[in-house]
Design a protein around this motif. Structure first.
Motif, PDB file in Angstrom:
ATOM      1  N   LEU A  35      47.096 -54.573  -0.668  1.00 25.98           N
ATOM      2  CA  LEU A  35      47.296 -55.406   0.515  1.00 25.98           C
ATOM      3  C   LEU A  35      48.758 -55.796   0.595  1.00 25.98           C
ATOM      4  CD1 LEU A  35      44.121 -57.692   0.581  1.00 25.98           C
ATOM      5  CD2 LEU A  35      44.617 -55.668   1.947  1.00 25.98           C
ATOM      6  N   THR A  36      49.553 -54.870   1.075  1.00 24.98           N
ATOM      7  CA  THR A  36      50.989 -55.108   1.224  1.00 24.98           C
ATOM      8  C   THR A  36      51.461 -54.494   2.522  1.00 24.98           C
ATOM      9  OG1 THR A  36      53.174 -54.786   0.205  1.00 24.98           O
ATOM     10  CG2 THR A  36      51.572 -53.015  -0.088  1.00 24.98           C
ATOM     11  N   SER A  37      52.361 -55.203   3.172  1.00 27.77           N
ATOM     12  CA  SER A  37      52.907 -54.653   4.417  1.00 27.77           C
ATOM     13  C   SER A  37      54.022 -53.659   4.140  1.00 27.77           C
ATOM     14  CB  SER A  37      53.425 -55.779   5.317  1.00 27.77           C
ATOM     15  OG  SER A  37      54.393 -56.546   4.629  1.00 27.77           O
ATOM     16  N   GLY A  38      54.839 -53.934   3.110  1.00 25.39           N
ATOM     17  CA  GLY A  38      55.979 -53.068   2.831  1.00 25.39           C
ATOM     18  C   GLY A  38      56.106 -52.747   1.357  1.00 25.39           C
ATOM     19  N   PHE A  39      57.157 -52.015   1.015  1.00 17.97           N
ATOM     20  CA  PHE A  39      57.401 -51.540  -0.347  1.00 17.97           C
ATOM     21  C   PHE A  39      58.885 -51.690  -0.661  1.00 17.97           C
ATOM     22  CE2 PHE A  39      53.797 -49.456   1.524  1.00 17.97           C
ATOM     23  CZ  PHE A  39      52.830 -49.470   0.538  1.00 17.97           C
ATOM     24  N   VAL A  40      59.200 -51.895  -1.926  1.00 21.00           N
ATOM     25  CA  VAL A  40      60.598 -52.062  -2.330  1.00 21.00           C
ATOM     26  C   VAL A  40      61.108 -50.773  -2.954  1.00 21.00           C
ATOM     27  CG1 VAL A  40      60.304 -54.546  -2.652  1.00 21.00           C
ATOM     28  CG2 VAL A  40      59.973 -53.002  -4.594  1.00 21.00           C
ATOM     29  N   TYR A  41      62.432 -50.660  -3.031  1.00 25.23           N
ATOM     30  CA  TYR A  41      63.091 -49.470  -3.540  1.00 25.23           C
ATOM     31  C   TYR A  41      63.943 -49.830  -4.753  1.00 25.23           C
ATOM     32  CZ  TYR A  41      61.842 -48.162   1.222  1.00 25.23           C
ATOM     33  OH  TYR A  41      61.148 -47.948   2.384  1.00 25.23           O
ATOM     34  N   ASP A  42      64.104 -48.884  -5.623  1.00 29.18           N
ATOM     35  CA  ASP A  42      64.926 -49.095  -6.804  1.00 29.18           C
ATOM     36  C   ASP A  42      66.407 -49.151  -6.459  1.00 29.18           C
ATOM     37  OD1 ASP A  42      62.660 -49.116  -8.411  1.00 29.18           O
ATOM     38  OD2 ASP A  42      62.769 -46.958  -8.793  1.00 29.18           O
ATOM     39  N   SER A  43      66.776 -48.542  -5.340  1.00 28.20           N
ATOM     40  CA  SER A  43      68.193 -48.486  -4.957  1.00 28.20           C
ATOM     41  C   SER A  43      68.305 -48.220  -3.465  1.00 28.20           C
ATOM     42  CB  SER A  43      68.916 -47.375  -5.726  1.00 28.20           C
ATOM     43  OG  SER A  43      68.404 -46.103  -5.332  1.00 28.20           O
ATOM     44  N   ALA A  44      69.474 -48.459  -2.935  1.00 20.79           N
ATOM     45  CA  ALA A  44      69.735 -48.144  -1.536  1.00 20.79           C
ATOM     46  C   ALA A  44      69.621 -46.647  -1.302  1.00 20.79           C
ATOM     47  CB  ALA A  44      71.114 -48.646  -1.128  1.00 20.79           C
ATOM     48  N   GLU A  45      70.027 -45.873  -2.317  1.00 18.48           N
ATOM     49  CA  GLU A  45      69.941 -44.415  -2.197  1.00 18.48           C
ATOM     50  C   GLU A  45      68.489 -43.955  -2.087  1.00 18.48           C
ATOM     51  OE1 GLU A  45      73.829 -45.468  -3.872  1.00 18.48           O
ATOM     52  OE2 GLU A  45      71.765 -46.032  -4.364  1.00 18.48           O
ATOM     53  N   GLN A  46      67.598 -44.618  -2.862  1.00 19.35           N
ATOM     54  CA  GLN A  46      66.183 -44.267  -2.765  1.00 19.35           C
ATOM     55  C   GLN A  46      65.630 -44.614  -1.388  1.00 19.35           C
ATOM     56  OE1 GLN A  46      63.235 -46.550  -4.954  1.00 19.35           O
ATOM     57  NE2 GLN A  46      62.151 -44.681  -5.543  1.00 19.35           N
ATOM     58  N   ALA A  47      66.041 -45.743  -0.850  1.00 18.28           N
ATOM     59  CA  ALA A  47      65.604 -46.124   0.490  1.00 18.28           C
ATOM     60  C   ALA A  47      66.061 -45.098   1.519  1.00 18.28           C
ATOM     61  CB  ALA A  47      66.133 -47.507   0.842  1.00 18.28           C
ATOM     62  N   GLU A  48      67.314 -44.697   1.421  1.00 19.49           N
ATOM     63  CA  GLU A  48      67.830 -43.702   2.367  1.00 19.49           C
ATOM     64  C   GLU A  48      67.063 -42.396   2.245  1.00 19.49           C
ATOM     65  OE1 GLU A  48      72.139 -41.764   3.612  1.00 19.49           O
ATOM     66  OE2 GLU A  48      71.660 -42.008   1.482  1.00 19.49           O
ATOM     67  N   GLY A  49      66.844 -41.948   1.004  1.00 16.69           N
ATOM     68  CA  GLY A  49      66.129 -40.699   0.789  1.00 16.69           C
ATOM     69  C   GLY A  49      64.700 -40.753   1.282  1.00 16.69           C
ATOM     70  N   THR A  50      64.087 -41.932   1.189  1.00 16.96           N
ATOM     71  CA  THR A  50      62.723 -42.099   1.693  1.00 16.96           C
ATOM     72  C   THR A  50      62.691 -41.913   3.202  1.00 16.96           C
ATOM     73  OG1 THR A  50      62.166 -43.603  -0.113  1.00 16.96           O
ATOM     74  CG2 THR A  50      60.777 -43.690   1.842  1.00 16.96           C
ATOM     75  N   PHE A  51      63.667 -42.488   3.897  1.00 15.61           N
ATOM     76  CA  PHE A  51      63.697 -42.384   5.354  1.00 15.61           C
ATOM     77  C   PHE A  51      64.102 -40.989   5.840  1.00 15.61           C
ATOM     78  CE2 PHE A  51      62.968 -46.807   5.291  1.00 15.61           C
ATOM     79  CZ  PHE A  51      62.604 -47.196   6.566  1.00 15.61           C
ATOM     80  N   THR A  52      64.892 -40.282   5.058  1.00  7.68           N
ATOM     81  CA  THR A  52      65.255 -38.915   5.458  1.00  7.68           C
ATOM     82  C   THR A  52      64.158 -37.916   5.091  1.00  7.68           C
ATOM     83  OG1 THR A  52      66.400 -38.493   3.364  1.00  7.68           O
ATOM     84  CG2 THR A  52      67.717 -39.390   5.202  1.00  7.68           C
ATOM     85  N   GLY A  53      63.241 -38.342   4.229  1.00  6.60           N
ATOM     86  CA  GLY A  53      62.178 -37.456   3.798  1.00  6.60           C
ATOM     87  C   GLY A  53      62.498 -36.672   2.547  1.00  6.60           C
ATOM     88  N   ASP A  54      63.645 -36.932   1.929  1.00  7.43           N
ATOM     89  CA  ASP A  54      64.032 -36.223   0.718  1.00  7.43           C
ATOM     90  C   ASP A  54      63.394 -36.825  -0.531  1.00  7.43           C
ATOM     91  OD1 ASP A  54      65.689 -34.465   2.151  1.00  7.43           O
ATOM     92  OD2 ASP A  54      67.335 -35.918   2.134  1.00  7.43           O
ATOM     93  N   GLN A  59      56.944 -46.371   2.456  1.00  4.92           N
ATOM     94  CA  GLN A  59      57.918 -47.146   3.208  1.00  4.92           C
ATOM     95  C   GLN A  59      57.343 -48.451   3.746  1.00  4.92           C
ATOM     96  OE1 GLN A  59      58.679 -43.351   5.646  1.00  4.92           O
ATOM     97  NE2 GLN A  59      60.447 -44.614   6.092  1.00  4.92           N
ATOM     98  N   TYR A  60      56.194 -48.292   4.430  1.00  3.71           N
ATOM     99  CA  TYR A  60      55.640 -49.391   5.221  1.00  3.71           C
ATOM    100  C   TYR A  60      54.184 -49.035   5.466  1.00  3.71           C
ATOM    101  CZ  TYR A  60      55.812 -53.028   8.905  1.00  3.71           C
ATOM    102  OH  TYR A  60      55.623 -54.160   9.661  1.00  3.71           O
ATOM    103  N   SER A  61      53.285 -50.001   5.413  1.00  8.55           N
ATOM    104  CA  SER A  61      51.859 -49.662   5.495  1.00  8.55           C
ATOM    105  C   SER A  61      51.437 -49.124   6.859  1.00  8.55           C
ATOM    106  CB  SER A  61      51.006 -50.873   5.102  1.00  8.55           C
ATOM    107  OG  SER A  61      50.988 -51.013   3.695  1.00  8.55           O
ATOM    108  N   ARG A  62      52.263 -49.290   7.877  1.00 11.45           N
ATOM    109  CA  ARG A  62      51.982 -48.623   9.145  1.00 11.45           C
ATOM    110  C   ARG A  62      52.150 -47.117   8.997  1.00 11.45           C
ATOM    111  NH1 ARG A  62      55.630 -47.804  13.497  1.00 11.45           N
ATOM    112  NH2 ARG A  62      56.986 -49.490  12.763  1.00 11.45           N
ATOM    113  N   PHE A  63      53.023 -46.686   8.096  1.00 14.26           N
ATOM    114  CA  PHE A  63      53.272 -45.261   7.881  1.00 14.26           C
ATOM    115  C   PHE A  63      52.350 -44.672   6.815  1.00 14.26           C
ATOM    116  CE2 PHE A  63      58.026 -46.201   8.815  1.00 14.26           C
ATOM    117  CZ  PHE A  63      57.721 -46.430  10.147  1.00 14.26           C
ATOM    118  N   GLY A  64      52.005 -45.473   5.820  1.00  6.43           N
ATOM    119  CA  GLY A  64      51.184 -44.993   4.727  1.00  6.43           C
ATOM    120  C   GLY A  64      51.048 -46.061   3.672  1.00  6.43           C
TER     121      GLY A  64
END
Length: 400
Positions: A35-54, A59-64
């Motif tokens: 039961l969480t709306s969002g998720f945290v990342y270990d680094s800014a680079e991981q966040a960027e890679g998540t959004f680019t799909g690499d 990311q967010y429970s609306r997405f998965g």
């Protein structure tokens, strides 16, 4: 630990409990609920890679969400599909499957016998956006051939249909549709994934209201769209991610527990439905009975060919029109009046004044939805108790 058997070697009832299971490091027996709306990342680079799909990361429970992913994997295993997207409701599944792929100028061909809200989408909503829509009588193959004689974007059908249990030739319709370039969407709610496999019959996409048999206990809403990974990822997922038609993790968790007993519930309900249909067929005051498992069903041979059982719904017509139907239903004491279906409790509804009331009277007549028609979703009660209750309804017909 000894080697574990391949889940795909299990039979369906076993896979409903074990397929797609992904435990956390805590080793819980029951699936975890995230039961969480969002998720945290270990680094800014991981966040960027998540959004680019690499990078593979939630990311967010609306997405998965891990809980919804677990249910998607289990439904894919059950259906034999490559990919699945869960939606907030069954109608969310139907509308997303259509709206994600159509554009102004496209054509959509649909079977005439559809659930009321599905009919509204095809008849009212799609034309607002410049989509041409055509309805076809489900059993008229010449009409299907004519309607699919020109390029078509999508085909929508139900089999068995809601509420009168018409059975359509899915394979033949798919063959015609594919020649027209169409993606075939089959609403498989009445048959359930246990009794009919539309993808094996040529369909491209299968939709469910998971509210029905998959939860099947009147608790939560949900829907599912299943198909090949390319169509799901490239056509459907961008639409659902950006329009927000997502299932809550809590509802997904409830369904994960429900689906473990799906085979037990549906098989027992189907046995009850067959017994009830046989009783109604011989009962006074009952003009007609429709059940795909009975030899007197108009499409019995087709149903036997593409379904492994008659499923949990029975449609029947009482004498006396609306007055007779209302008298029958109001006399029931065990069976509840409700427009839901696929529930552990037995439910009846009067389609002409509930689920299909928005259809014009002439359209209902064309579909066989008379004022005396009743849809019966048969539950898990003892079949003899259900028959005793139906006798109360029949007695009320004679007391009008």
């Amino acid at each position: 630990m000894t080697d574990q058997p391949d889940p795909k070697s299990f039979r369906p009832a076993t896979r409903l409990i074990n397929a797609g299971l992904e435990r956390t490091p805590y080793g819980e027996t029951s699936e975890a609920m995230f039961l969480t709306s969002g998720f945290v990342y270990d680094s800014a680079e991981q966040a960027e890679g998540t959004f680019t799909g690499d990078v593979s990361h939630y990311q967010y429970s609306r997405f998965g969400n891990p809980t919804t992913s677990n249910l998607e994997r289990r439904l894919c295993d059950l259906e034999g599909a490559e990919a699945c997207v869960l939606t907030a409701t069954g109608m969310g599944a139907v509308s997303s499957a259509l709206l994600a792929q159509v554009r102004a100028g496209d054509r959509v061909v649909a079977s005439r016998a559809l659930f009321g809200s599905c009919h509204w989408i095809v008849a009212e909503l799609l034309p607002r956006y410049g989509v041409e829509t055509i309805f076809v009588d489900g059993g008229d193959m010449a009409a299907w051939k004519d309607a699919l004689g020109k390029p078509t974007r999508a085909v929508l059908l139900e089999s068995p249909s809601n509420p009168m249990l018409d059975v359509l030739d899915i394979r033949m319709i798919c063959d015609l549709a594919h020649k027209a370039g169409a993606t075939v969407v089959v609403d498989n709610v009445f048959a359930t994934p246990l009794y009919q496999k539309p993808l094996e019959l040529g369909a491209d996409v299968v939709v469910y209201s998971c509210t029905k048999h998959i939860d099947g206990q009147g608790r939560v809403l949900g829907g599912a769209v299943l198909g090949n990974a390319k169509w799901i990822d490239e056509v459907l997922r961008p639409f659902t991610r950006n329009t927000g038609n997502s299932l809550s993790p809590f509802n997904a968790w409830v369904m994960l527990k429900s689906i473990e007993t799906l085979a037990l519930r549906v098989n027992a309900m189907t046995q009850n439905a067959a017994k009830v249909a046989d009783f109604l067929a011989e009962a006074p005051g009952i003009a007609r009975v429709f059940y795909p498992g009975r030899k007197d069903h108009p499409q019995y041979e087709l149903a036997k060919k593409q379904m492994s059982a008659g499923s949990t719904l029975v449609a029947f017509e009482v004498e006396g029109g609306k007055e007779g139907a209302f008298a029958f239903m109001n006399a029931l004491r065990l069976i509840s009046i409700s427009n839901n279906l696929g529930d552990a409790r037995s439910l009846v509804t009067h389609p002409a004044t509930t689920t299909h009331m928005k259809l014009a009277p002439e359209e209902r007549a064309r579909l066989g939805i008379t004022d005396g028609a009743i849809r019966f979703s048969v539950g898990l009660e003892d079949a003899d108790d259900l028959i005793d209750d139906l006798k109360r309804g029949i007695a009320a017909l004679g007391n009008r």
